[in-house]
Scaffold this motif. Sequence first.
Motif, PDB file in Angstrom:
ATOM      1  N   TYR A  95      -1.474  -7.168  16.336  1.00 50.68           N
ATOM      2  CA  TYR A  95      -1.512  -5.440  16.035  1.00 50.68           C
ATOM      3  C   TYR A  95      -2.574  -4.963  15.342  1.00 50.68           C
ATOM      4  CZ  TYR A  95       3.317  -5.961  17.404  1.00 50.68           C
ATOM      5  OH  TYR A  95       4.483  -6.353  18.052  1.00 50.68           O
ATOM      6  N   CYS A  96      -3.269  -3.828  15.866  1.00 55.65           N
ATOM      7  CA  CYS A  96      -4.432  -3.298  14.840  1.00 55.65           C
ATOM      8  C   CYS A  96      -3.681  -1.959  14.329  1.00 55.65           C
ATOM      9  CB  CYS A  96      -5.707  -2.892  15.555  1.00 55.65           C
ATOM     10  SG  CYS A  96      -5.464  -1.738  16.859  1.00 55.65           S
ATOM     11  N   ALA A  97      -4.137  -1.568  13.006  1.00 52.76           N
ATOM     12  CA  ALA A  97      -3.679  -0.418  12.554  1.00 52.76           C
ATOM     13  C   ALA A  97      -4.725   0.177  11.843  1.00 52.76           C
ATOM     14  CB  ALA A  97      -2.520  -0.949  11.502  1.00 52.76           C
ATOM     15  N   ALA A  98      -4.475   1.398  11.660  1.00 48.76           N
ATOM     16  CA  ALA A  98      -5.449   2.446  11.163  1.00 48.76           C
ATOM     17  C   ALA A  98      -5.036   3.091  10.018  1.00 48.76           C
ATOM     18  CB  ALA A  98      -6.401   3.342  12.276  1.00 48.76           C
ATOM     19  N   ASP A  99      -5.888   3.493   8.913  1.00 49.61           N
ATOM     20  CA  ASP A  99      -5.470   4.169   8.061  1.00 49.61           C
ATOM     21  C   ASP A  99      -6.477   5.052   7.368  1.00 49.61           C
ATOM     22  OD1 ASP A  99      -2.329   4.631   6.550  1.00 49.61           O
ATOM     23  OD2 ASP A  99      -4.034   5.155   5.084  1.00 49.61           O
ATOM     24  N   LEU A 100      -6.360   6.227   6.940  1.00 52.81           N
ATOM     25  CA  LEU A 100      -7.467   7.411   6.474  1.00 52.81           C
ATOM     26  C   LEU A 100      -7.775   6.919   4.948  1.00 52.81           C
ATOM     27  CD1 LEU A 100      -9.310   9.429   7.526  1.00 52.81           C
ATOM     28  CD2 LEU A 100      -7.703  10.965   6.651  1.00 52.81           C
ATOM     29  N   LYS A 101      -8.331   5.681   4.926  1.00 54.61           N
ATOM     30  CA  LYS A 101      -8.786   5.399   3.461  1.00 54.61           C
ATOM     31  C   LYS A 101     -10.071   4.526   3.633  1.00 54.61           C
ATOM     32  CE  LYS A 101      -5.577   1.437   3.837  1.00 54.61           C
ATOM     33  NZ  LYS A 101      -4.389   0.843   3.397  1.00 54.61           N
ATOM     34  N   ARG A 102     -10.860   4.748   2.379  1.00 53.31           N
ATOM     35  CA  ARG A 102     -11.935   3.919   2.716  1.00 53.31           C
ATOM     36  C   ARG A 102     -12.188   2.444   2.642  1.00 53.31           C
ATOM     37  NH1 ARG A 102     -16.276   2.872  -0.778  1.00 53.31           N
ATOM     38  NH2 ARG A 102     -15.153   3.442  -2.755  1.00 53.31           N
ATOM     39  N   MET A 103     -11.260   1.866   1.519  1.00 55.44           N
ATOM     40  CA  MET A 103     -11.183   0.552   1.226  1.00 55.44           C
ATOM     41  C   MET A 103      -9.934   0.068   1.932  1.00 55.44           C
ATOM     42  SD  MET A 103     -13.842  -0.070  -0.247  1.00 55.44           S
ATOM     43  CE  MET A 103     -13.366  -1.633  -0.695  1.00 55.44           C
ATOM     44  N   CYS A 104     -10.100  -1.275   2.368  1.00 53.89           N
ATOM     45  CA  CYS A 104      -9.082  -1.890   3.246  1.00 53.89           C
ATOM     46  C   CYS A 104      -8.151  -2.727   2.477  1.00 53.89           C
ATOM     47  CB  CYS A 104      -9.329  -2.515   4.268  1.00 53.89           C
ATOM     48  SG  CYS A 104     -10.127  -4.158   4.091  1.00 53.89           S
ATOM     49  N   ASP A 105      -6.953  -2.875   2.708  1.00 52.62           N
ATOM     50  CA  ASP A 105      -6.087  -3.842   2.046  1.00 52.62           C
ATOM     51  C   ASP A 105      -4.880  -4.230   3.183  1.00 52.62           C
ATOM     52  OD1 ASP A 105      -4.794  -0.960   0.760  1.00 52.62           O
ATOM     53  OD2 ASP A 105      -3.662  -2.040   2.482  1.00 52.62           O
ATOM     54  N   LEU A 106      -4.014  -5.374   3.138  1.00 55.15           N
ATOM     55  CA  LEU A 106      -3.316  -5.711   4.060  1.00 55.15           C
ATOM     56  C   LEU A 106      -1.787  -5.022   3.710  1.00 55.15           C
ATOM     57  CD1 LEU A 106      -4.338  -9.332   4.215  1.00 55.15           C
ATOM     58  CD2 LEU A 106      -4.919  -7.367   5.824  1.00 55.15           C
ATOM     59  N   GLY A 107      -1.745  -3.941   3.233  1.00 54.47           N
ATOM     60  CA  GLY A 107      -0.580  -3.186   3.200  1.00 54.47           C
ATOM     61  C   GLY A 107      -0.425  -2.032   4.125  1.00 54.47           C
ATOM     62  N   GLU A 108      -0.092  -0.803   3.615  1.00 57.80           N
ATOM     63  CA  GLU A 108       0.501   0.118   4.653  1.00 57.80           C
ATOM     64  C   GLU A 108      -0.739   0.913   5.513  1.00 57.80           C
ATOM     65  OE1 GLU A 108       4.271  -1.065   3.488  1.00 57.80           O
ATOM     66  OE2 GLU A 108       3.779   0.495   4.973  1.00 57.80           O
ATOM     67  N   TYR A 109      -0.328   1.099   6.722  1.00 66.21           N
ATOM     68  CA  TYR A 109      -1.152   1.721   7.500  1.00 66.21           C
ATOM     69  C   TYR A 109      -0.364   2.813   8.275  1.00 66.21           C
ATOM     70  CZ  TYR A 109      -5.086  -1.387   6.487  1.00 66.21           C
ATOM     71  OH  TYR A 109      -5.968  -2.192   6.120  1.00 66.21           O
ATOM     72  N   ALA A 110      -0.987   3.751   8.653  1.00 65.93           N
ATOM     73  CA  ALA A 110      -0.114   4.856   9.258  1.00 65.93           C
ATOM     74  C   ALA A 110       0.107   4.929  10.892  1.00 65.93           C
ATOM     75  CB  ALA A 110      -0.810   6.150   8.901  1.00 65.93           C
ATOM     76  N   TYR A 111      -1.144   4.357  11.606  1.00 63.21           N
ATOM     77  CA  TYR A 111      -1.117   4.418  12.814  1.00 63.21           C
ATOM     78  C   TYR A 111      -1.164   2.872  13.621  1.00 63.21           C
ATOM     79  CZ  TYR A 111      -2.669   9.119  11.514  1.00 63.21           C
ATOM     80  OH  TYR A 111      -2.602  10.307  10.973  1.00 63.21           O
ATOM     81  N   TRP A 112      -0.560   2.501  14.586  1.00 65.11           N
ATOM     82  CA  TRP A 112      -0.489   1.321  15.092  1.00 65.11           C
ATOM     83  C   TRP A 112      -0.648   1.278  16.454  1.00 65.11           C
ATOM     84  CZ3 TRP A 112       0.492  -3.249  11.860  1.00 65.11           C
ATOM     85  CH2 TRP A 112       0.742  -2.825  10.680  1.00 65.11           C
ATOM     86  N   GLY A 113      -1.241   0.288  16.970  1.00 66.89           N
ATOM     87  CA  GLY A 113      -1.317  -0.173  18.385  1.00 66.89           C
ATOM     88  C   GLY A 113      -0.051  -0.691  18.798  1.00 66.89           C
ATOM     89  N   GLN A 114       0.091  -1.077  20.168  1.00 66.39           N
ATOM     90  CA  GLN A 114       1.233  -1.590  20.613  1.00 66.39           C
ATOM     91  C   GLN A 114       1.236  -3.135  20.927  1.00 66.39           C
ATOM     92  OE1 GLN A 114       3.799   0.102  22.051  1.00 66.39           O
ATOM     93  NE2 GLN A 114       2.888   1.592  20.773  1.00 66.39           N
ATOM     94  N   GLY A 115       0.003  -3.599  20.498  1.00 64.79           N
ATOM     95  CA  GLY A 115       0.000  -4.981  20.074  1.00 64.79           C
ATOM     96  C   GLY A 115      -0.498  -5.745  21.462  1.00 64.79           C
ATOM     97  N   THR A 116      -1.158  -7.150  21.335  1.00 59.32           N
ATOM     98  CA  THR A 116      -1.690  -7.985  22.285  1.00 59.32           C
ATOM     99  C   THR A 116      -0.973  -9.591  22.004  1.00 59.32           C
ATOM    100  OG1 THR A 116      -3.555  -8.679  23.616  1.00 59.32           O
ATOM    101  CG2 THR A 116      -4.075  -8.370  21.202  1.00 59.32           C
ATOM    102  N   GLN A 117      -0.633 -10.043  22.831  1.00 65.06           N
ATOM    103  CA  GLN A 117       0.091 -11.539  22.755  1.00 65.06           C
ATOM    104  C   GLN A 117      -0.981 -12.398  22.561  1.00 65.06           C
ATOM    105  OE1 GLN A 117       3.581 -12.536  22.639  1.00 65.06           O
ATOM    106  NE2 GLN A 117       2.315 -14.497  21.852  1.00 65.06           N
ATOM    107  N   VAL A 118      -0.956 -13.301  21.732  1.00 62.80           N
ATOM    108  CA  VAL A 118      -1.795 -14.427  21.509  1.00 62.80           C
ATOM    109  C   VAL A 118      -0.920 -15.733  21.655  1.00 62.80           C
ATOM    110  CG1 VAL A 118      -3.554 -15.784  20.084  1.00 62.80           C
ATOM    111  CG2 VAL A 118      -3.767 -13.220  20.465  1.00 62.80           C
TER     112      VAL A 118
END
Length: 122
Positions: A95-118
Amino acid sequence: QLQLVESGGGLVQPGGSLRLSCAASGFTLDYYAIGWFRQAPGKEREGVSCISSTGGSTNYADSAKGRFTISRDNAKNTVYLQMNSLKPEDTAVYYCAADLKRMCDLGEYAYWGQGTQVTVSS
């Protein structure tokens, strides 16, 4: 409507490569940090990698370091995850996810995609 759409998943043999894409619609990614997460059957979701809004900073989970590369093309409103030397344990829905913040982390994100199977299997 704000939407994230992942693509590029599929079946690959161990040692192979895939490039995942995360395309945004309904908003511009310019000010959003983006994270890639994955969830395998029966396991909790885990963070894989993230990239800051400008692309100047990235983070990787230990399992991804040296094998995965995250990048972004804000002109195309798309973020990529290049995955090399894939292992069976990389099998998951990504899944990819987006959040309105400048720096990134592997924590909370507000918006999510539906995912792609690998799936990594011989």
